[in-house]
Scaffold this motif. Structure first.
Motif, PDB file in Angstrom:
ATOM      1  N   MET A  99       0.838  -1.212   0.000  1.00  0.00           N
ATOM      2  CA  MET A  99       0.000   0.000   0.000  1.00  0.00           C
ATOM      3  C   MET A  99       0.870   1.258   0.000  1.00  0.00           C
ATOM      4  SD  MET A  99      -3.046   1.123   2.633  1.00  0.00           S
ATOM      5  CE  MET A  99      -4.094  -0.215   2.053  1.00  0.00           C
ATOM      6  N   ALA A 100       1.964   1.208   0.757  1.00  0.00           N
ATOM      7  CA  ALA A 100       2.855   2.368   0.826  1.00  0.00           C
ATOM      8  C   ALA A 100       3.436   2.705  -0.535  1.00  0.00           C
ATOM      9  CB  ALA A 100       3.978   2.100   1.828  1.00  0.00           C
ATOM     10  N   THR A 101       3.805   1.652  -1.303  1.00  0.00           N
ATOM     11  CA  THR A 101       4.365   1.878  -2.636  1.00  0.00           C
ATOM     12  C   THR A 101       3.339   2.492  -3.567  1.00  0.00           C
ATOM     13  OG1 THR A 101       5.813  -0.030  -2.325  1.00  0.00           O
ATOM     14  CG2 THR A 101       5.523   0.782  -4.566  1.00  0.00           C
ATOM     15  N   LYS A 102       2.113   1.997  -3.478  1.00  0.00           N
ATOM     16  CA  LYS A 102       1.039   2.523  -4.329  1.00  0.00           C
ATOM     17  C   LYS A 102       0.793   3.993  -4.054  1.00  0.00           C
ATOM     18  CE  LYS A 102      -2.734   0.264  -4.854  1.00  0.00           C
ATOM     19  NZ  LYS A 102      -3.970  -0.491  -4.532  1.00  0.00           N
ATOM     20  N   LEU A 103       1.027   4.418  -2.833  1.00  0.00           N
ATOM     21  CA  LEU A 103       0.778   5.804  -2.463  1.00  0.00           C
ATOM     22  C   LEU A 103       1.983   6.698  -2.718  1.00  0.00           C
ATOM     23  CD1 LEU A 103      -1.310   7.685  -1.240  1.00  0.00           C
ATOM     24  CD2 LEU A 103      -0.431   7.108   1.024  1.00  0.00           C
ATOM     25  N   LEU A 104       3.177   6.172  -2.409  1.00  0.00           N
ATOM     26  CA  LEU A 104       4.384   6.984  -2.543  1.00  0.00           C
ATOM     27  C   LEU A 104       4.708   7.318  -3.991  1.00  0.00           C
ATOM     28  CD1 LEU A 104       6.739   5.365   0.123  1.00  0.00           C
ATOM     29  CD2 LEU A 104       5.650   7.609   0.212  1.00  0.00           C
ATOM     30  N   ARG A 105       4.407   6.401  -4.899  1.00  0.00           N
ATOM     31  CA  ARG A 105       4.753   6.631  -6.300  1.00  0.00           C
ATOM     32  C   ARG A 105       4.056   7.864  -6.883  1.00  0.00           C
ATOM     33  NH1 ARG A 105       3.460   1.938  -8.308  1.00  0.00           N
ATOM     34  NH2 ARG A 105       5.490   0.991  -7.925  1.00  0.00           N
ATOM     35  N   PRO A 106       2.716   7.964  -6.815  1.00  0.00           N
ATOM     36  CA  PRO A 106       2.072   9.155  -7.394  1.00  0.00           C
ATOM     37  C   PRO A 106       2.386  10.435  -6.632  1.00  0.00           C
ATOM     38  CG  PRO A 106       0.459   7.778  -6.266  1.00  0.00           C
ATOM     39  CD  PRO A 106       1.724   6.990  -6.334  1.00  0.00           C
ATOM     40  N   ILE A 107       2.429  10.357  -5.302  1.00  0.00           N
ATOM     41  CA  ILE A 107       2.738  11.567  -4.527  1.00  0.00           C
ATOM     42  C   ILE A 107       4.179  11.999  -4.776  1.00  0.00           C
ATOM     43  CG2 ILE A 107       3.026  12.487  -2.196  1.00  0.00           C
ATOM     44  CD1 ILE A 107       0.644  10.872  -1.320  1.00  0.00           C
ATOM     45  N   GLY A 108       5.100  11.022  -4.835  1.00  0.00           N
ATOM     46  CA  GLY A 108       6.499  11.340  -5.115  1.00  0.00           C
ATOM     47  C   GLY A 108       6.683  11.987  -6.469  1.00  0.00           C
ATOM     48  N   ALA A 168       8.151  15.735  -7.144  1.00  0.00           N
ATOM     49  CA  ALA A 168       9.287  15.949  -8.050  1.00  0.00           C
ATOM     50  C   ALA A 168       8.974  17.052  -9.065  1.00  0.00           C
ATOM     51  CB  ALA A 168       9.617  14.646  -8.776  1.00  0.00           C
ATOM     52  N   LEU A 169       7.716  17.139  -9.500  1.00  0.00           N
ATOM     53  CA  LEU A 169       7.327  18.178 -10.461  1.00  0.00           C
ATOM     54  C   LEU A 169       7.223  19.549  -9.808  1.00  0.00           C
ATOM     55  CD1 LEU A 169       4.572  16.252 -12.462  1.00  0.00           C
ATOM     56  CD2 LEU A 169       6.879  16.812 -13.232  1.00  0.00           C
ATOM     57  N   VAL A 170       7.012  19.556  -8.503  1.00  0.00           N
ATOM     58  CA  VAL A 170       6.834  20.806  -7.768  1.00  0.00           C
ATOM     59  C   VAL A 170       8.169  21.430  -7.354  1.00  0.00           C
ATOM     60  CG1 VAL A 170       6.116  21.657  -5.495  1.00  0.00           C
ATOM     61  CG2 VAL A 170       4.498  20.401  -6.930  1.00  0.00           C
ATOM     62  N   VAL A 171       9.148  20.601  -7.033  1.00  0.00           N
ATOM     63  CA  VAL A 171      10.418  21.076  -6.471  1.00  0.00           C
ATOM     64  C   VAL A 171      11.098  22.165  -7.303  1.00  0.00           C
ATOM     65  CG1 VAL A 171      12.786  20.375  -5.926  1.00  0.00           C
ATOM     66  CG2 VAL A 171      10.867  19.020  -5.083  1.00  0.00           C
ATOM     67  N   PRO A 172      11.254  22.003  -8.640  1.00  0.00           N
ATOM     68  CA  PRO A 172      11.945  23.065  -9.403  1.00  0.00           C
ATOM     69  C   PRO A 172      11.295  24.438  -9.240  1.00  0.00           C
ATOM     70  CG  PRO A 172      11.701  21.089 -10.732  1.00  0.00           C
ATOM     71  CD  PRO A 172      10.894  20.873  -9.502  1.00  0.00           C
ATOM     72  N   ALA A 173       9.962  24.489  -9.249  1.00  0.00           N
ATOM     73  CA  ALA A 173       9.264  25.770  -9.110  1.00  0.00           C
ATOM     74  C   ALA A 173       9.486  26.363  -7.726  1.00  0.00           C
ATOM     75  CB  ALA A 173       7.774  25.583  -9.375  1.00  0.00           C
ATOM     76  N   LEU A 174       9.449  25.525  -6.690  1.00  0.00           N
ATOM     77  CA  LEU A 174       9.662  26.026  -5.334  1.00  0.00           C
ATOM     78  C   LEU A 174      11.084  26.539  -5.144  1.00  0.00           C
ATOM     79  CD1 LEU A 174       7.743  23.438  -3.106  1.00  0.00           C
ATOM     80  CD2 LEU A 174       7.009  25.700  -3.880  1.00  0.00           C
ATOM     81  N   VAL A 175      12.035  25.859  -5.750  1.00  0.00           N
ATOM     82  CA  VAL A 175      13.434  26.303  -5.663  1.00  0.00           C
ATOM     83  C   VAL A 175      13.581  27.684  -6.312  1.00  0.00           C
ATOM     84  CG1 VAL A 175      15.788  25.864  -6.457  1.00  0.00           C
ATOM     85  CG2 VAL A 175      14.409  23.982  -5.541  1.00  0.00           C
TER      86      VAL A 175
END
Length: 417
Positions: free
Chosen positions: A1-10, A14-21
């Protein structure tokens, strides 16, 4: 279950980090790169917000859930549009962008969203039953939401007629939205039907689920609020550099980014054979747009240094008129709580035509076509007009399917075909 959740949230993180930086270090990339990076962040955060909002239904019920989810669902789109309206208070050029973003998201939701989920829903029904299904039917309680949308769609014509969105009119729409929340909060709340990451979050232990949902809410809201301004600014600047009409870019690209999660959720409902739930979700979103969003624009304009009314030019008036007539057609076609296949194709076809005929004169012609077809649909469904307009004001005990609802037997007969 953790893998199923971590993959989409991760993936979203990852798509958000460049903009926040970029925001943290104060860097200013080229407009096109900024548009892509901040646009990706808004879309990714919107998905996280949608998953958290769906999963929250497990723990929150009644009016509180409806109020919270209604605001959360529209946050990405409103953050961008209210930024335009706020900036218009000191820079009148931004009035056009506020109008463009609102009318674009509104027409996108109905012309593309409603049409697609109906056509997908009918295709799934045919695949499951082996029979051709010509219309999608909605349950009787959806008449309340349709009634609110019907009233809002009629009132919306005040905007193109007066050529402005006054502060008084805005407060009236906000009051109507509050009444809408109160009304639907009294409806019976059933078990949420979750799918994908939302279902995974909903299945977590209570304590873990609640902490995660709150954390996702805070994260997504912070990202959207941080990226809304640079996304909007880079959208306009990139349009100038690329030689694209900024009005059209703001009207379609920004809403497409902010509406993407909602579209996907509705399409998933349709694919799973729950076309009525998909349309019901999109009807609620239309009510939010015509009340909460439009009503907030003059308030944001005032807070930004503007006057008591958001004045529109001739182009913006034409856009609002086209949007209002499109909404009227959608309501008229759905008055019997049936969405015929021809209505879906008509809405989708007219939505596509506007891109081939972008001129102001063409907008008035399309508005006239919408109005004529809407009039024909109103005449055909005339016995449902008064029950629909009265639905928002009926007692909660009368909102369900009963002998006083002229559509009750018709829906049951249609569902049995």
């Amino acid at each position: 279950m953790a893998t199923k959740l971590l993959r989409p949230i991760g993936m979203c993180v990852a798509l958000v980090v460049p903009a926040l930086v970029l925001r943290l270090i104060g860097a200013q990339p080229t407009p096109v790169i900024g548009l892509v990076l901040f646009g990706m962040a808004v879309v990714a955060a919107s998905f996280v917000l949608a998953w958290a909002a769906e999963a929250a239904q497990v723990d929150i019920s009644g009016g509180l859930a409806i109020a919270i989810l209604a605001v959360i669902a529209v946050l990405p789109e409103y953050a961008v549009d209210l930024y335009f309206a706020y900036t218009a208070g000191s820079n009148p050029d931004y009035v056009a962008y506020a109008a463009a973003n609102m009318t674009g998201s509104n027409r996108l939701l109905l012309g593309l969203g409603w049409s697609l989920v109906v056509l997908i829903g009918l295709a799934i029904a045919r695949k499951r039953t082996g029979k051709t299904v010509r219309e999608l039917t909605l349950e009787s309680p959806y008449r309340v939401e349709l009634g609110f949308l019907a009233i809002a769609s009629v009132v919306a014509f005040v905007i193109p007629v007066t050529g402005q969105i006054s502060l008084l009119f805005g407060f009236a729409l906000l009051g109507f939205f509050v009444f809408y929340l109160w009304k639907v909060s009294r409806a019976e709340v059933g078990e949420p039907d979750l799918a994908g990451p939302a279902a995974t979050i909903g299945a977590l232990p209570k304590r873990v689920r609640r902490i995660l949902v709150v954390a996702l809410f805070v994260f997504a809201a912070a990202v959207i609020l941080a990226c809304a301004e640079p996304f909007a600014h880079n959208l306009i600047t990139a349009g100038t550099q690329l030689g694209i009409d900024q009005f059209l870019l703001v009207q379609w690209l920004a809403p497409l980014a902010s509406e993407a999660p909602e579209f996907i959720v509705a399409i998933l409902f349709a694919v799973r054979g729950k076309g009525d739930a998909a349309i019901g979700t999109l009807i609620s979103s239309k009510v939010n747009q015509w009340t909460l969003l439009v009503g907030s624009l003059p308030l944001a304009y005032l807070l930004g240094g503007g006057g008591g009314a958001l004045h529109l030019d001739a182009r913006q008036v034409a856009e609002f008129l086209l949007t209002a007539t499109q909404t009227l057609l959608g309501v008229a076609a759905l008055l019997a709580l049936r969405f015929p296949r021809w209505s879906a194709w008509t809405l989708l076809g007219l939505f596509a035509v506007q891109f081939a005929l972008p001129g102001q004169t063409a907008r008035y012609v399309l508005a006239a076509i919408y109005a004529v077809i809407a009039l024909a649909a109103l005449i055909r469904n005339r016995r449902y007009i008064l029950p629909t307009l009265a639905a928002p004001f009926r007692r909660a005990s009368d909102d369900g399917e009963d002998e006083h609802d002229p559509t009750a037997s018709d829906i049951a007969a249609t569902a049995g075909r």
